[in-house]
Enzyme design. Structure first.
Site, mmCIF file in Angstrom:
data_model
loop_
_atom_site.group_PDB
_atom_site.id
_atom_site.type_symbol
_atom_site.label_atom_id
_atom_site.label_comp_id
_atom_site.label_asym_id
_atom_site.label_seq_id
_atom_site.Cartn_x
_atom_site.Cartn_y
_atom_site.Cartn_z
ATOM 1 N N HIS A 109 0.833 -1.220 0.000
ATOM 2 C CA HIS A 109 0.000 0.000 0.000
ATOM 3 C C HIS A 109 0.861 1.262 0.000
ATOM 4 O O HIS A 109 0.524 2.236 0.663
ATOM 5 C CB HIS A 109 -0.938 0.007 1.214
ATOM 6 C CG HIS A 109 -2.062 -0.996 1.093
ATOM 7 N ND1 HIS A 109 -3.155 -0.793 0.285
ATOM 8 C CD2 HIS A 109 -2.251 -2.208 1.672
ATOM 9 C CE1 HIS A 109 -3.974 -1.844 0.370
ATOM 10 N NE2 HIS A 109 -3.445 -2.725 1.189
ATOM 11 N N ASP A 138 -0.866 -4.741 6.119
ATOM 12 C CA ASP A 138 -1.855 -5.640 5.513
ATOM 13 C C ASP A 138 -1.601 -5.811 4.018
ATOM 14 O O ASP A 138 -0.937 -4.996 3.379
ATOM 15 C CB ASP A 138 -3.264 -5.086 5.722
ATOM 16 C CG ASP A 138 -3.402 -3.685 5.170
ATOM 17 O OD1 ASP A 138 -2.439 -2.887 5.327
ATOM 18 O OD2 ASP A 138 -4.446 -3.359 4.582
ATOM 19 N N GLU A 139 -2.145 -6.868 3.486
ATOM 20 C CA GLU A 139 -2.260 -7.097 2.043
ATOM 21 C C GLU A 139 -0.970 -6.833 1.265
ATOM 22 O O GLU A 139 -0.949 -6.034 0.328
ATOM 23 C CB GLU A 139 -3.386 -6.223 1.461
ATOM 24 C CG GLU A 139 -4.750 -6.526 2.062
ATOM 25 C CD GLU A 139 -5.861 -5.664 1.468
ATOM 26 O OE1 GLU A 139 -6.974 -6.193 1.310
ATOM 27 O OE2 GLU A 139 -5.625 -4.478 1.149
ATOM 28 N N VAL A 140 0.116 -7.514 1.649
ATOM 29 C CA VAL A 140 1.337 -7.427 0.845
ATOM 30 C C VAL A 140 1.130 -8.325 -0.377
ATOM 31 O O VAL A 140 0.809 -9.514 -0.240
ATOM 32 C CB VAL A 140 2.562 -7.869 1.658
ATOM 33 C CG1 VAL A 140 3.803 -7.928 0.770
ATOM 34 C CG2 VAL A 140 2.785 -6.903 2.821
#
Lengths: 715, 715
Positions: free
Chosen positions: A250, A313-315
């Protein structure tokens, strides 16, 4: 069922028992205090209203009293004149901390008699909470403004009660942040989680790395002075500010200015689309950590709270997989894959935070081995993560179930408890590690203009879940109070109701927005899932369409459904007839306005036609019911099919107005009637059947019990 | 008329010709520019909209362009991104003056093609005026936001176009002043006349005589820094600020701190009542003039405009008559009476102003002999005063006919022209001394909360009178544009529409304000004359009742009247049926809300009952008309009597909803029908009568011509 056919020329006597939805005069308080003891009489609030303080006092208390008096003036429309009458006596017993701190004593006692009100608290924060309760109690009475006499003893259930606001995907100016802080304080929330960076924007001025905000924000960032202003504003209201700089994924917006931070060669530009993207920080270069060290060092000076959020989060993984140097680094450090790499990165980040005196908080994914024991996990995946974290000794905060961008009904969020599911079975010392919860306002499909309407009023119901005793769970009571508190929240500066009108007014292009308002009030906007595929949205797509003015949850539909259950009550009939007539005429009225026939009208006219249809069905059904006539079976079949059709989402919204009409049809439909029919036997003269019907509408948390007595004349 | 009885079983063919009220697509401009030449096509306004300037530019122009872009964003809901597309090219030819000055060149030319817009002006002020015109033209089209192609050449008719705001009787915070300055700029007004002192308050900080604001304002005054801020804010918008310190009467608030200024012994306290009061400055003591000399010396530093208003109206006289020293002074100076004394006082005051470099302006009463020739007279008495002043060589400004606190219809003010009446016959060089006009917002019955709704939108119609050519006088066209501009004005920050909702919401006490809104939309508040005797008002009486949320003029009633004239048009019928149904159900709906049955309901329930009655009559009449059935004569008689009853003011308001219902009855009432009946002769087969009806409703500036053709079957 043969009932309908066998009963001819019957007289229907309808008695209605409504489960749970009774509109008793409950105090319009939200969150509901721990203990409320009503008393006799009321305290008059007139222009002589005054406040006197005793005990400890500081600049925060003085400012709070000033704001309080201004709000009394605003709520009552009375200018207060200096008077010697100490209507409200505030007693603050201790100094407490200047900056709000996790675990602060927020308790207060408020006692209102017919002569005066008394507010006692241990800390200034407790006083702040009590003042909001008092403001909620001010209402119109037969002789002017008043507060009912009452004694309230209150304290929060959870210590961490938050709202996360994503200012990266859509920019939110200071004014938006500040009025939402006012709203948060109004419902006793105490953590503002500021999601300051993401692929679509880096929103804080950095003097050390100025290309972060210069290249990563389109000019829409907070200066450091503004950040300090917001932190002070929140502090004055008993709210902690926790910044989030989401790493290592992100982070596209960071790379627009500093491409060397990424795991693949640049150049990079601010991301305009929504989703999970490849650009990820390079965990293999020491320079990455130097950069973060310096940046964190700069940022901690702005945020006094000990907690600091690093996202995590969300790599996405692709860049790491494809990078020879990252892979070489992984091998050298015996990191088996992406998860290990991220654990390594987190470990480094957490050490940097510790160095700068901060405690790390991150999303579920940061829960790996080797964390400092004071780390806090924020769960977007569910209570199982909380339980896991707690079992491992970590503290945690629940966000799963509180995602405001899904635009679910308030009752859905209200039903989620941080201590439910796997967390329910934790031993007490582990359960105590669950600090509370945080609602999340991700901003893919909200703008500064309508964000209030996506947060509020539903946030208030979640705030009650965080503050009030676990046993306070009745959704009907919640809705009854929520509607009142929602209106009251606009007095504290929120624009969740008025902003919608402004958008409708704009679309109406100089003509009255009335017509579109009728359509909007009967509609519900789809959440992120429903909009993602609807059109090609980017961060540059204006959110200025009808759907952006439509509420997440239709108060009107809920109230009309309630009215249906109250029929043949005259006031309920009047509300229904008024609404159905407006609906039935709406399509024709739209034709009056050229701005609504072309342009916006292209997608709205079909929906207006649907609402017209609903209105006509409603009016006809109302006549059937009130004349005691059964509706022809053909007509019912046809109209139920029409409701099925109209219920399907279109133009990124659904017509919530289907609910009351559906309920109405169910009441005139003898074929569907009857869960239970009770008849007297064959004794002579008996001509009575009592039918008890139960209708459940779980998605609206509505249960209706209908007792129908038929006095037959047997042919 | 026997027509009704003789025609049986007839078929009615209604053809309607509406005089003046035709809703042709007129551009939503107000004030109407001097010359508008429409062209083909339109200019798209999307997120790439950009501005480029050439010629002269300064900080005022730069700030204006910035504000303009923000307003484009607000009006369209589109965030503008930096682009190379110069959608608007601004060319400012000369420097002009930094501070707006009487007689400035305010002309501009705006040319919009399908490719771009070009704005040319001689001065920055001209650019400001042109930007407002462009903003008014932005509207929704089938493919998004656009401006119609057009060429506009514009300049004002009068050089002095003002609004006077009384901040003494009710306090108006800075925010109120600033948003009204935005509104003024939006309709090209250029004089803000700030009525800063009166019996009920002295509203500016004086460092020289601090007891003026300390004892005379209840703490509600502008600091000198705030005054400078307002002056700069106005300057940036091309608006001059003229302060008024009303002397020698209307000065009770001064005497609260400085009783020695009065003509009778003190002590004095701030006046709380409304009216004309005895306290008057002592014209016989030299100290009075020393005080004024010092105070004016202090105040001129705050107000750069060369004009300075000293009021001079309504000197009550009693104190002078009763004061031996004043009488002795009068004898010594051969001053025959009050008038002479006032002339003496004015003479002294005007010399003080001259000494401090200011030009005096005062109300009618200051027009006495011995004035400096540059004195300006502001007339609250009528055009005769203007003519008299002009004949004597003085310049003047008209306020008579523009008293907003009377809450007259916009059309009343619109019909008043500074050059009408006695002013019409002046020779050109004398007529040129009539500089323009000023609307007056006296604040006995308005608060900071609802003052916008008493000024706007009617002020925009007056602004058109001051700016546009004399020939622009058509009230129907004015109303059509006014409704659009009224909504647009909320985009420039005014709250004349939204504030009303807030008050209704408050009265509704947490319940939806919808019910009261229906009543409010069909109502009109009484002006100062109607409220004076209604109850014992003082400056401490809260203005938080229903009447304070009711508009001065009902847009809904006017539109429904228009709808009646368009029947049997389906859209018009839909609007009428929708409104009448809401009205007919309103009383029952009010009973749903406990806050509306006690308290505010006491005065509102009877009015709701009246509106219900109106709604039922309307619905019934609609059925008669659309079924082509004549209404029974008894029914008509009864209902007309009911309308007469309902029309009478009560609760300080009147029901404007009577108008459309009255019109509707007139259309189904054969007995009243017919100004002129045209029948074919006795030739065989002829069975046709054409009746031409003219209905005039002068108070609403509505004229309806109805052509009714009856195809008879003779019995």
């Amino acid at each position: 069922m043969e009932l309908g056919r066998r009963v001819m020329g019957r007289k229907l006597v309808l008695t209605l028992v409504l489960a749970g939805l009774a509109r008793a005069a409950e105090l319009p308080l939200m969150p509901m205090p721990r203990k409320v003891t009503p008393a006799q009489g009321e305290l008059k609030i007139d222009s002589s209203f005054g406040v006197v303080t005793s005990g400890y006092s500081d600049f925060r208390l003085d400012a709070a009293v000033k704001r309080f008096l201004t709000r009394v003036e605003r709520q009552t429309g009375q200018a207060l004149v200096k008077s010697d009458r100490p209507t409200l006596a505030i007693d603050c017993r201790e100094r407490g901390s200047d900056y709000p701190t996790l675990g602060d004593d927020e308790s207060y006692e408020l006692e209102v008699s017919t002569a005066a009100a008394r507010l006692q608290a241990h800390t200034v924060t407790g006083v702040l909470r009590g003042l909001e309760t008092l403001l909620q109690l001010i209402g119109p009475g037969p002789d002017g403004w008043r507060v009912p006499a009452v004694k309230i003893e209150d304290q929060p259930r959870f210590a961490w009660r938050g709202l996360m606001l994503d200012v990266a995907r859509h920019w939110m100016p200071i004014a938006v942040v500040e009025r939402n802080l006012d709203g948060m304080a109004a419902v006793k929330l105490n953590v503002f989680h500021w999601h300051l960076s993401d692929d679509q924007g880096f929103r804080v001025e950095s003097k050390r790395y100025p290309r972060l905000h210069q290249n990563g924000s389109d000019g829409n960032y907070y200066s450091q002075a503004e950040v300090r202003q917001v932190v002070a504003y929140a502090r004055d209201r008993g709210i902690r500010v926790i910044p989030e700089f989401d790493i290592p994924g992100h982070t596209t917006a960071w790379f627009a200015g500093y491409p060397e931070l990424a795991s693949a060669a640049g150049p990079y530009a601010i991301e305009r689309k929504w989703g999970v993207f490849q650009p990820t920080m390079d965990p293999s270069r020491e320079e990455t950590y130097t950069f973060l060290d310096n940046l964190i060092g700069e940022m901690v000076a702005l945020f006094p709270d000990p907690y600091f959020h690093i996202g995590g989060d969300e790599v996405e993984g692709t860049q790491w997989k494809k990078s020879p140097s990252v892979q070489a680094f992984a091998r050298a450090h015996r990191l088996a894959g992406q998860k290990d790499l991220q654990a390594y990165f987190n470990g480094r980040a957490s050490k940097l935070l510790k160095k700068h005196g901060k405690i790390m908080i991150g999303w579920d994914e940061v829960l790996t081995n080797g964390l400092f024991p004071d780390t806090v996990i924020q769960s977007w995946r569910g209570q199982a993560s909380l339980a896991e974290a707690a079992a491992k000794g970590y503290r945690s905060v629940l966000s799963f179930g509180y995602y405001l961008d899904h635009l679910q009904p308030a009752s859905d969020h209200y039903a989620v408890d941080p201590l439910d599911g796997k967390a329910r079975d934790l031993p007490p010392e582990q359960a105590a590690r669950i600090l509370g919860g945080e609602a999340c306002m991700w901003s893919e499909y909200v703008s500064a203009e309508n964000v209030d309407s996506r947060i509020w009023p539903r946030m208030a119901a979640i705030a009650e879940r965080f503050w009030s005793p676990r046993e306070v769970r009745d959704a009907d009571s919640m809705y009854q109070r929520l509607e009142e508190v929602s209106r009251w929240l606009e007095w504290s500066g929120l624009e969740h109701r008025s902003a919608s009108r402004r958008i409708l007014s704009r679309i109406s292009g100089g003509a009255p927005e009335e017509t579109l308002r009728i359509l909007a009030d009967a509609s519900e906007a789809l959440g992120i899932e429903g909009r993602r595929e609807a059109r090609r949205y980017t961060s540059l797509t204006p959110l200025n369409r009808f759907v952006d003015a439509v509420p997440a949850e239709s108060e009107l539909a809920r109230n009309l459904a309630h009215d249906v259950s109250r029929l043949p009550d005259a006031a309920a009939e009047a509300e229904l007839r008024s609404a159905f007539t407006q609906w039935s005429e709406i399509e024709t009225r739209m034709l009056l306005n050229p701005a609504l026939t072309g342009g916006a009208g292209t997608e709205l006219l079909p929906r207006a036609l649907d609402l017209s249809s609903l209105g006509s069905i409603g009016l006809r059904a109302l006549d059937f019911l009130l004349n005691g006539q059964p509706a022809p079976a053909d007509w019912l079949r046809e109209k139920n099919a029409e409701l099925d059709r109209v219920e399907r989402p279109a133009a990124e919204m659904k017509l919530a107005g289907v609910l009351p009409v559906r309920l109405l049809l169910s009441r005139i439909e003898p074929q569907r009637v009857a869960n239970k029919g009770v008849r007297c036997g064959n004794e002579p003269g008996c001509n009575r059947t009592t039918t008890v019907l139960n209708w459940k509408f779980p998605q609206h948390r509505l249960k209706i019990t209908l007792k129908q007595r038929s006095d037959r004349q047997v042919e």
